[in-house]
Design a protein around this motif. Structure first.
Motif, mmCIF file in Angstrom:
data_model
loop_
_atom_site.group_PDB
_atom_site.id
_atom_site.type_symbol
_atom_site.label_atom_id
_atom_site.label_comp_id
_atom_site.label_asym_id
_atom_site.label_seq_id
_atom_site.Cartn_x
_atom_site.Cartn_y
_atom_site.Cartn_z
ATOM 1 N N ALA B 395 9.588 0.047 -12.402
ATOM 2 C CA ALA B 395 8.796 -1.062 -12.879
ATOM 3 C C ALA B 395 7.216 -1.332 -12.473
ATOM 4 N N LEU B 396 7.389 -1.115 -10.919
ATOM 5 C CA LEU B 396 6.049 -1.493 -10.272
ATOM 6 C C LEU B 396 5.200 0.056 -10.154
ATOM 7 N N GLY B 397 5.831 1.081 -10.595
ATOM 8 C CA GLY B 397 5.048 2.266 -10.620
ATOM 9 C C GLY B 397 5.619 3.547 -9.942
ATOM 10 N N ALA B 398 6.753 3.572 -9.510
ATOM 11 C CA ALA B 398 7.516 4.681 -8.842
ATOM 12 C C ALA B 398 8.281 5.505 -10.077
ATOM 13 N N ASP B 399 8.240 6.946 -9.743
ATOM 14 C CA ASP B 399 8.997 7.635 -10.483
ATOM 15 C C ASP B 399 10.516 7.784 -9.932
ATOM 16 N N ALA B 400 10.814 7.761 -8.773
ATOM 17 C CA ALA B 400 11.967 7.594 -8.259
ATOM 18 C C ALA B 400 12.214 6.968 -6.825
ATOM 19 N N CYS B 401 13.278 6.877 -6.266
ATOM 20 C CA CYS B 401 13.663 6.165 -5.125
ATOM 21 C C CYS B 401 14.396 6.894 -3.985
ATOM 22 N N TYR B 402 13.774 7.107 -2.609
ATOM 23 C CA TYR B 402 14.499 7.843 -1.833
ATOM 24 C C TYR B 402 15.526 6.560 -1.269
ATOM 25 N N ILE B 403 16.741 6.819 -0.866
ATOM 26 C CA ILE B 403 17.527 5.896 -0.404
ATOM 27 C C ILE B 403 18.253 6.848 1.256
ATOM 28 N N GLY B 404 18.047 5.993 2.094
ATOM 29 C CA GLY B 404 18.592 6.500 3.354
ATOM 30 C C GLY B 404 19.738 5.644 4.132
ATOM 31 N N THR B 405 19.265 4.317 4.499
ATOM 32 C CA THR B 405 20.367 3.413 5.003
ATOM 33 C C THR B 405 21.430 3.148 3.950
ATOM 34 N N ALA B 406 21.166 2.983 2.685
ATOM 35 C CA ALA B 406 22.039 2.583 1.620
ATOM 36 C C ALA B 406 23.319 3.912 1.888
ATOM 37 N N ALA B 407 22.606 5.130 1.937
ATOM 38 C CA ALA B 407 23.395 6.255 1.767
ATOM 39 C C ALA B 407 24.244 6.103 3.152
ATOM 40 N N LEU B 408 23.951 5.937 4.279
ATOM 41 C CA LEU B 408 24.486 5.838 5.495
ATOM 42 C C LEU B 408 25.636 4.899 5.481
ATOM 43 N N LEU B 409 25.364 3.785 4.895
ATOM 44 C CA LEU B 409 26.443 2.729 4.722
ATOM 45 C C LEU B 409 27.423 3.248 3.813
ATOM 46 N N ALA B 410 27.300 4.112 3.055
ATOM 47 C CA ALA B 410 28.228 4.439 1.973
ATOM 48 C C ALA B 410 29.022 5.558 2.920
ATOM 49 N N LEU B 411 28.572 6.155 3.912
ATOM 50 C CA LEU B 411 29.230 6.996 4.827
ATOM 51 C C LEU B 411 29.878 6.296 5.864
ATOM 52 N N GLY B 412 29.899 4.956 6.008
ATOM 53 C CA GLY B 412 30.653 4.003 6.941
ATOM 54 C C GLY B 412 29.678 3.432 7.786
ATOM 55 N N CYS B 413 28.418 3.477 7.874
ATOM 56 C CA CYS B 413 27.435 2.943 8.758
ATOM 57 C C CYS B 413 27.724 1.625 8.709
ATOM 58 N N HIS B 414 27.793 0.807 9.827
ATOM 59 C CA HIS B 414 27.894 -0.634 9.970
ATOM 60 C C HIS B 414 26.584 -1.311 10.453
ATOM 61 N N LEU B 415 25.487 -0.579 10.421
ATOM 62 C CA LEU B 415 24.244 -1.030 10.724
ATOM 63 C C LEU B 415 24.237 -1.823 12.134
ATOM 64 N N CYS B 416 24.712 -1.317 12.941
ATOM 65 C CA CYS B 416 24.956 -1.827 14.472
ATOM 66 C C CYS B 416 23.494 -1.445 15.198
#
Lengths: 239, 503
Positions: B395-416
């Motif tokens: 809505a602010l004007g992007a066509d699409a989004c890149y996700i990195g941290t969220a993808a790593l969290l899905a793989l088990g990352c616990h953001l240490c």
């Protein structure tokens, strides 16, 4: 195949070169960029002056230019040969990983920046004259040779030669090293170009430009190599 | 030299009544926090080594473990917090530049959380995505081309190459080296299954993953690691990395210790030697120079691939983006200052750059004002945490989004936030074979597919609620947003009205 490039846009010229699929001779080249980008297995002779990024990503083709070339010649080159019967501009052989560039005359600033070697990929640039500042900055592999064949009374290389160097070697044919070297680089004085690889590169340069080998093989060289493979190891503290 | 003791931030609390001394925690911890004391038959822990990654907590079969913030305290001081004091001690101990990982953890405002999404009531009724089609497919690339006709009147196909996505989410650039083989395999397979793309980062493309080329974006960064003809040709698109949100203005540095045999093959550099990506591309000092790299990549790939230029969100991002939109690039990727990283100097990560929300709003506005918005598509990342963030970004004007941290969290990352140590217990940010094998790509890819599929449903729900049935109609539709708790300046920069401000 012969292509007369006068007035052609670079995209049209490159498309014609790509489509020809055979050895090509280009006449009347006037600054068209990206000639030979990514090409493999073919010979291209260029008459005139090609534009920037000649032979970018070159992948095995052999380019010969019967004049000067401009900036970023052989950018990210992976294989092949670029032979320049003249001088080259800035950033020649940027991030080059393979193949050889032979320059009869001088090169501008930042030649061989971030050149790297990998297994059979052993990139080399041999320069007949002098090199500008930042020669071999961040060099991570490969060989840079500056033969110093010029009559101007100027240093063989400019400032900051080999800054951040962490692999490969730079050979400077001179009797005294008048450039100040950064801390990451050590210099040794040797007679002749040193290794077999360096000798064969110098011989090849002489053969390509019709020079007598003797003064090049017997002269004094300074061989510059990095002090350490991991120059920044001590820089960080985990937080 | 005097080494000042730095008290650990966490305590490992073991419930002795539950612990059966099975020693799983000991085997699971690459930081060697846990040990077995044969004399007492009890487990011990050395919390000074704990990074709070929760591997032991997650795998303890009797749930005997928890990690708590220590209540040991220095004399309280709102200006000199424990972390600040520790950083001074660390630097006085070692003389080193502080090195951190993952995104900026400081309490800067998160503008996503100050934006509210509209919904339809009565007129222009909401749409039920379960019943009616919702268009979440989109194309990224340059749209502004002159219509040309053949002699017989038929339209010529002059459309530049486009990337087709079935969902407005891509996996952002993470190099092989910074993350593991199994993490890369998970991302590649998930991108294929989802009809989207993952990004190799600047570490080259492993031979095994060439088969996912149709769903791969390859990166060309200042070090040009692993960049060669085949690499460029295999990819669906090529991204020139000018900057990264976590460390704008500085280069990358993969220590020799992380360059295993396999990583060395992929980057095409010798094993054990530092891989240094300089801060600038040494052949780019202007938009004209950037155009030259864009054009050389297009020439090398015969104009078949869209070229992305990625920059960090910095103060003059809008002016820079305007230049990029004129450089021949097809897509601009902007990375906000909360974006993740495998390693960055702490001071840079925590203090340089601007929030992605502001950069995005300003770039979209600027490109519209200049009439060049359709020259490029806009990709944003750093950090997009949920489907709501995606909807707000579009809505602010992007066509699409890149996700990195969220993808790593899905793989088990616990953001240490300890990626830079290379001892990731979850098998993600490590090259140690015993740790890498802990991440099973068969399961990892499934989890990524789950995450993005769930977000897609949520995006459809939110779009339906607004009475919007295609992403096209949401893009840049800032009337669908209202601000809350924002100043007039913030509202102006974001181009949104305050909550309650009715048309």
């Amino acid at each position: 195949m012969k292509i007369y490039a006068n007035g052609m846009h670079y995209a049209a010229l490159n498309a014609a070169v790509r489509q020809s699929k055979e050895d090509t001779e280009i006449f009347g080249c006037v600054g068209q960029r990206y000639l030979g980008a990514g090409l493999e297995d073919r010979k291209i002779v260029i008459h005139g002056t090609p534009g920037n990024a000649l032979g970018a990503y070159l992948n095995g083709a052999e380019l010969t230019v019967d004049g000067n070339v401009q900036e970023a010649t052989g950018d990210t080159m992976n294989g092949g040969v670029i032979e320049v019967h003249g001088s080259a501009g800035d950033a020649t052989g940027y991030a080059m990983r393979g193949g050889k560039i032979f320059i009869e005359g001088d090169v501008g600033y930042r030649c061989g920046i971030h050149m790297k070697a990998y297994l059979s990929h052993r990139p080399a640039i041999v320069i007949g004259g002098r090199a500008g500042s930042f020669l071999g900055e961040y060099q991570a592999g490969g060989t840079l040779i500056v033969l110093g064949g010029h009559t101007e009374h100027k240093p063989i290389v400019g400032n900051f030669c080999g800054t951040g160097m962490h692999g490969g070697e730079i050979l400077l044919r001179c009797d005294a090293l008048d450039a100040a070297l950064p801390a990451q680089v050590k210099a040794e004085r040797i007679q002749g170009p040193g290794s077999e690889e360096a000798v064969s590169l110098v011989k090849e340069w002489c053969a390509r430009f019709g020079k007598d080998e003797t003064p090049y093989l017997t002269a004094t060289y300074y061989r510059l190599t990095p002090n350490a493979e991991n120059p920044y190891r001590q820089m960080y503290t985990p937080n | 030299m005097m080494q000042l003791y730095i008290r650990p931030d966490y305590e490992v609390i073991r419930n002795e009544a539950r612990c059966i001394a099975c020693r799983i925690c000991e085997r699971q911890c690459a930081n060697e926090v846990h040990s077995f004391d044969p004399e007492t038959g009890l487990m011990r822990s050395d919390e000074s080594k704990c990074v709070n990654c929760h591997r032991c907590v997650s795998l303890c079969p009797t749930h005997a473990l928890k990690i708590v913030k220590t209540d040991d305290t220095y004399r309280e001081n709102a200006n000199w917090e424990a972390q600040t004091i520790h950083e001074v001690y660390r630097q006085a101990n070692t003389g080193g530049v502080l090195l951190s990982s993952m995104g900026n953890p400081k309490p800067y405002p998160v503008f996503w959380d100050k934006l509210l999404i509209n919904a339809s009531q009565v007129t222009n009724p909401p749409i039920d995505p379960l019943r009616e089609p919702m268009e979440t497919q989109l194309y990224l690339g340059k749209r502004t081309v002159k219509a040309e006709r053949e002699e017989n009147g038929l339209l010529k196909d002059t459309l530049p190459p486009q990337l087709k996505l079935s969902v407005p989410i891509l996996f952002s650039a993470m190099s092989y080296g910074s993350i593991s083989y199994n993490a890369h395999e998970s991302l590649a397979r998930a991108a294929e299954a989802l009809g989207t793309y993952y990004n190799t980062g600047e570490g080259g493309l492993h031979k095994d993953f060439y088969k996912y080329g149709k769903n791969t974006i390859v990166q060309v960064a200042s070090g040009r690691f692993g960049v060669h003809k085949e690499y460029l040709e295999t990819a669906a698109a090529i991204e020139i990395k000018m900057g990264q949100g976590a460390k704008p203005g500085i280069g990358g540095h993969l220590p020799g210790g992380k360059i295993s045999e396999d990583v060395s093959k992929t980057r095409m550099i010798p094993q054990g030697v530092d891989a240094i990506s300089p801060a600038p591309h040494h052949d780019i000092y202007s938009i004209e120079d950037l155009k030259q790299l864009v054009d050389s990549l297009k020439e090398a790939t015969e104009y078949k691939k869209p070229i992305i230029v990625k920059i960090a969100a910095v103060h003059n991002a809008a002016a820079i983006a305007s230049g990029i939109a004129r450089s021949g690039a097809d897509i601009i990727a902007i990375d906000g200052f909360r974006g993740g990283t495998g390693a960055a100097p702490t001071r840079i990560r925590d203090n340089v750059g601007i929030p992605i929300e502001m950069a995005l709003a300003q770039i979209d506005t600027r490109l519209r004002e200049e009439g060049i918005r359709d020259n490029v598509s806009i990709l944003v990342g750093g950090s997009v945490r949920s489907s709501a963030d995606v909807v707000k970004a579009i809505a602010l004007g992007a066509d699409a989004c890149y996700i990195g941290t969220a993808a790593l969290l899905a793989l088990g990352c616990h953001l240490c936030r300890s990626c830079h140590t290379g001892k990731c217990n979850w098998g993600i940010a490590t090259q140690r074979p015993d740790l890498v094998k802990r991440l099973n790509p068969d399961l990892g890819y499934e989890r990524l597919v789950n995450l993005v599929s769930a977000w897609k449903h949520e995006i459809e729900e939110m779009m339906g609620g607004m009475g919007i049935n295609s992403l096209e109609a949401l893009r840049g539709n800032r009337l669908m947003l209202r601000g809350i708790g924002l100043t007039d300046t913030e509202l102006r920069l974001l181009g949104v009205r305050y909550a309650g401000d009715s048309l």
